[in-house]
Design an enzyme around this catalytic site. Structure first.
Site, PDB file in Angstrom:
ATOM      1  CG  ASN A  59      -1.794   1.205   1.349  1.00  0.00           C
ATOM      2  OD1 ASN A  59      -2.469   1.550   0.382  1.00  0.00           O
ATOM      3  ND2 ASN A  59      -1.819   1.844   2.512  1.00  0.00           N
ATOM      4  CG  HIS A  93      -0.274   5.916   4.758  1.00  0.00           C
ATOM      5  ND1 HIS A  93      -1.638   6.023   4.831  1.00  0.00           N
ATOM      6  CD2 HIS A  93       0.217   6.591   5.828  1.00  0.00           C
ATOM      7  CE1 HIS A  93      -1.964   6.728   5.905  1.00  0.00           C
ATOM      8  NE2 HIS A  93      -0.858   7.086   6.525  1.00  0.00           N
ATOM      9  CB  SER A 149       5.023   4.946   4.484  1.00  0.00           C
ATOM     10  OG  SER A 149       5.308   5.975   5.412  1.00  0.00           O
ATOM     11  CG  ASP A 193      -3.293   3.546   6.747  1.00  0.00           C
ATOM     12  OD1 ASP A 193      -3.276   2.999   5.637  1.00  0.00           O
ATOM     13  OD2 ASP A 193      -4.057   4.481   7.028  1.00  0.00           O
TER      14      ASP A 193
HETATM   15  C1  GAR Z   1      -1.498   8.778  -3.081  1.00  0.00           C
HETATM   16  O1  GAR Z   1      -0.988   9.913  -2.461  1.00  0.00           O
HETATM   17  C2  GAR Z   1      -1.586   7.636  -2.098  1.00  0.00           C
HETATM   18  O2  GAR Z   1      -0.567   7.638  -1.139  1.00  0.00           O
HETATM   19  C3  GAR Z   1      -2.913   7.918  -1.446  1.00  0.00           C
HETATM   20  O3  GAR Z   1      -3.745   8.297  -2.513  1.00  0.00           O
HETATM   21  C4  GAR Z   1      -2.956   8.988  -3.488  1.00  0.00           C
HETATM   22  C5  GAR Z   1      -3.258   8.423  -4.846  1.00  0.00           C
HETATM   23  O4  GAR Z   1      -2.767   9.271  -5.830  1.00  0.00           O
HETATM   24  N1  GAR Z   1      -3.417   6.763  -0.774  1.00  0.00           N
HETATM   25  C6  GAR Z   1      -4.223   6.853   0.272  1.00  0.00           C
HETATM   26  O5  GAR Z   1      -4.585   7.904   0.758  1.00  0.00           O
HETATM   27  C7  GAR Z   1      -4.674   5.520   0.819  1.00  0.00           C
HETATM   28  N2  GAR Z   1      -5.340   5.684   2.059  1.00  0.00           N
HETATM   29  P1  GAR Z   1      -2.883   8.905  -7.366  1.00  0.00           P
HETATM   30  O6  GAR Z   1      -4.319   8.421  -7.609  1.00  0.00           O
HETATM   31  O7  GAR Z   1      -2.604  10.188  -8.074  1.00  0.00           O
HETATM   32  O8  GAR Z   1      -1.869   7.835  -7.668  1.00  0.00           O
END
Ligand code: GAR
Length: 222
Positions: free
Chosen positions: A114, A116, A159, A168
């Site tokens: 994942n 995060h 992370s 998480d």
């Molecule tokens: C990323 O920043 C990822 O870390 C976060 O969503 C974004 C996706 O960006 N993930 C979370 O918040 C999971 N809880 P993207 O769609 O532009 O790749």
């Protein structure tokens, strides 16, 4: 070739970083499937533009009185069936905004990672010690970029970790620190975090693919 399935709910800029690295021959892995719980996730279009299989697996709305847990469990089974049909070596949650239960994780043991957008510690604890020795809270949940600002943290980051049933949490594979700048909004801060995420996710997938290739060679040598 090491095969990766990507689950996402949104824009898919991290998916794009992987697809670009793959196209440049710099990933050592192939994205074979992109799945989303949202029809409007532009990550699906990014996949289709590169001839990567894309699937929309909606979580059905649960009418009042319906057994929510049963509906959710059935959705998770469908999601796992779609992913399993591609037999990926790695399942990457790249902005997938649903929590997956042990029933899903057990289908892909030790294969789910994942991204995060905050700094998580190695010990699963509630604090993280930055490279400069600052102790900050380990932020978990769906709104951690805004929370970093609300709490006035001078530093946050991102992370990549293995997924366990604890949300998480799980062994951290890579992380990067990002300073919070005066005047940052959740959007500007998230954009700078994503710059680091794009770099890190390519590094992590490449290194997992290399480990996998070494392990395969070892098995063949025996
Ligand atoms: C990323 O920043 C990822 O870390 C976060 O969503 C974004 C996706 O960006 N993930 C979370 O918040 C999971 N809880 P993207 O769609 O532009 O790749």
């Amino acid at each position: 070739m090491y095969q990766v399935a990507v689950l996402l709910s949104g824009s898919g800029s991290n998916l794009q970083a992987l697809l670009d690295a793959e196209a440049a021959g710099a990933l050592g892995a192939e994205v074979v499937l992109v799945v989303s719980d949202r029809a409007d996730a532009s990550g699906l279009q990014r996949a289709l533009a590169r001839q990567v299989a894309a699937a929309y697996v909606p979580l059905p709305a649960t009418p009042r009185g319906a057994d929510r847990a049963a509906v959710r469990a059935a959705w998770e089974r469908r999601l796992a069936d779609v992913v399993a049909a591609f037999a990926p070596d790695l399942v990457l949650l790249a902005g997938f905004m649903r929590i997956l239960s042990p029933a899903f994780l057990d289908r892909f043991p030790n294969r789910v990672i994942n991204q995060h957008p905050a700094l998580l510690p190695d010990d699963g604890g509630d604090t993280y010690v930055t490279s400069t020795g600052l102790v900050i809270p380990a932020l978990r949940g769906a709104h951690v970029v805004a929370e970093a600002l609300e709490r006035g943290l001078p530093i946050t980051g991102c992370s990549i970790h293995r997924v366990t049933p604890r949300v998480d949490d799980g062994p951290v594979l890579a992380r990067a620190e990002v300073p919070v700048l005066p005047g940052d909004t959740p959007e500007t801060l998230h954009e700078r975090i994503k710059v680091e995420e794009h770099r890190l996710i390519v590094e992590v997938v490449r290194s997992l693919a290399q480990e996998h290739a070494c392990a395969e060679r070892e098995v063949q040598r025996r």
